[in-house]
Design a protein around this motif. Structure first.
Motif, short mmCIF file in Angstrom:
data_model
loop_
_atom_site.label_atom_id
_atom_site.label_comp_id
_atom_site.label_asym_id
_atom_site.label_seq_id
_atom_site.Cartn_x
_atom_site.Cartn_y
_atom_site.Cartn_z
N ILE A 54 -21.56 15.96 88.15
CA ILE A 54 -21.87 16.83 87.01
C ILE A 54 -21.46 18.24 87.42
CG2 ILE A 54 -23.69 17.73 85.52
CD1 ILE A 54 -23.15 14.76 85.08
N ILE A 55 -20.50 18.80 86.66
CA ILE A 55 -19.92 20.08 87.04
C ILE A 55 -20.02 21.09 85.89
CG2 ILE A 55 -18.30 18.99 88.64
CD1 ILE A 55 -16.08 19.51 86.53
N ASN A 56 -19.74 22.35 86.22
CA ASN A 56 -19.56 23.40 85.22
C ASN A 56 -18.10 23.33 84.81
OD1 ASN A 56 -19.17 25.74 83.76
ND2 ASN A 56 -19.31 27.08 85.54
N CYS A 57 -17.85 23.14 83.53
CA CYS A 57 -16.48 22.95 83.08
C CYS A 57 -15.94 24.14 82.30
CB CYS A 57 -16.39 21.68 82.24
SG CYS A 57 -14.69 21.19 81.87
N GLY A 58 -16.36 25.33 82.65
CA GLY A 58 -15.65 26.50 82.13
C GLY A 58 -16.07 27.12 80.83
N SER A 59 -15.27 27.00 79.81
CA SER A 59 -15.36 27.88 78.64
C SER A 59 -16.59 27.69 77.76
CB SER A 59 -14.12 27.70 77.77
OG SER A 59 -14.13 26.44 77.14
N GLY A 60 -17.17 26.52 77.74
CA GLY A 60 -18.32 26.28 76.88
C GLY A 60 -17.94 25.98 75.44
N THR A 61 -16.64 25.74 75.19
CA THR A 61 -16.18 25.49 73.82
C THR A 61 -15.54 24.12 73.63
OG1 THR A 61 -14.04 26.50 74.30
CG2 THR A 61 -15.77 27.95 73.42
N ASN A 62 -15.50 23.30 74.66
CA ASN A 62 -14.85 22.00 74.58
C ASN A 62 -15.78 20.98 73.93
OD1 ASN A 62 -13.57 19.55 74.93
ND2 ASN A 62 -12.86 20.04 76.98
N THR A 63 -15.49 20.63 72.68
CA THR A 63 -16.33 19.68 71.95
C THR A 63 -15.70 18.29 71.84
OG1 THR A 63 -15.42 20.34 69.82
CG2 THR A 63 -17.39 21.52 70.58
N SER A 64 -14.46 18.13 72.35
CA SER A 64 -13.76 16.86 72.17
C SER A 64 -13.63 16.03 73.44
CB SER A 64 -12.37 17.11 71.59
OG SER A 64 -11.61 17.91 72.47
N ASP A 65 -13.69 16.61 74.62
CA ASP A 65 -13.55 15.88 75.88
C ASP A 65 -14.77 14.98 76.07
OD1 ASP A 65 -13.57 15.05 78.58
OD2 ASP A 65 -12.61 16.88 79.26
N ALA A 66 -14.55 13.67 76.26
CA ALA A 66 -15.67 12.73 76.40
C ALA A 66 -16.58 13.09 77.57
CB ALA A 66 -15.14 11.30 76.57
N GLY A 67 -16.05 13.70 78.62
CA GLY A 67 -16.86 14.11 79.77
C GLY A 67 -17.81 15.25 79.45
N CYS A 68 -17.56 15.96 78.35
CA CYS A 68 -18.43 17.06 77.92
C CYS A 68 -19.43 16.64 76.86
CB CYS A 68 -17.58 18.21 77.37
SG CYS A 68 -16.53 19.01 78.58
N GLN A 69 -19.38 15.40 76.44
CA GLN A 69 -20.26 14.93 75.36
C GLN A 69 -21.41 14.10 75.94
OE1 GLN A 69 -18.04 12.96 72.26
NE2 GLN A 69 -16.41 14.48 72.33
N PHE A 70 -22.61 14.45 75.52
CA PHE A 70 -23.80 13.77 76.02
C PHE A 70 -24.68 13.33 74.85
CE2 PHE A 70 -22.34 16.40 79.45
CZ PHE A 70 -22.52 15.60 80.57
N LYS A 71 -25.34 12.19 75.01
CA LYS A 71 -26.32 11.71 74.05
C LYS A 71 -27.70 11.99 74.64
CE LYS A 71 -25.68 8.27 71.39
NZ LYS A 71 -25.63 7.14 70.49
N VAL A 72 -28.61 12.46 73.82
CA VAL A 72 -29.96 12.78 74.27
C VAL A 72 -30.89 11.65 73.83
CG1 VAL A 72 -31.84 14.45 74.14
CG2 VAL A 72 -29.46 15.24 74.09
N LYS A 73 -31.60 11.05 74.79
CA LYS A 73 -32.52 9.96 74.50
C LYS A 73 -33.90 10.30 75.04
CE LYS A 73 -29.19 6.18 74.64
NZ LYS A 73 -28.90 4.86 75.21
N VAL A 74 -34.93 9.91 74.31
CA VAL A 74 -36.30 10.10 74.77
C VAL A 74 -36.63 8.99 75.75
CG1 VAL A 74 -38.72 10.15 74.06
CG2 VAL A 74 -36.97 11.19 72.62
#
Length: 142
Positions: A69-89
């Protein structure tokens, strides 16, 4: 905009958004970080991107970086699968809510009672579970 802490369940430590430069592994700390994370919609329905002030973005790296789990820079990447997370309880016992505990005998059969399930569908027959009864969230135990 609200900010959130991301806490590891096993160790109880916080993922610190300020702990790594771009493309470096994020670390955890025992204390809540000074700046929290924000969640916004990713390009894939049901998934979110996690960012922090200063262009920091949560990202799971590929096999070449051993899936860290890394810091991936700009904070604007909404399409890269590695930047997408699902939140579960995962620990519902510790989630504050306004749900009241009620029992089946406290819900009358009168016509003025309106009951919906948690998806918003009106229901006539209830079983044990969560419902919205006359506009109030309730846990029904039969």
């Amino acid at each position: 905009m609200s900010t959130y802490d991301i806490v590891n369940r096993q160790m109880g430590e916080y993922i610190n958004p300020l702990s790594a430069a771009n493309n470096q592994q994020l670390s955890t700390s025992a204390n809540s970080p000074a700046k929290g994370w924000t969640f916004s919609a990713a390009d894939t329905d049901g998934y979110y991107i996690c960012t922090a002030e200063g262009g920091i973005q949560l990202h799971q790296a590929n096999s070449g970086m051993r899936y860290k789990i890394i810091n991936c820079g700009s904070g604007t990447n909404t399409s890269d699968a590695g930047c997408q997370f699902k939140v579960k309880v995962v620990d519902i016992e510790n989630i504050p809510s306004s749900i009241e505990a009620v029992y089946s005998d406290s819900i009358s059969d009168s016509e003025d009672v309106v009951i919906y399930d948690m998806l918003g569908w009106r229901v006539d027959n209830i079983t044990s579970g969560f419902y919205i009864v006359n506009g109030t969230k309730m846990l029904v135990r039969l």
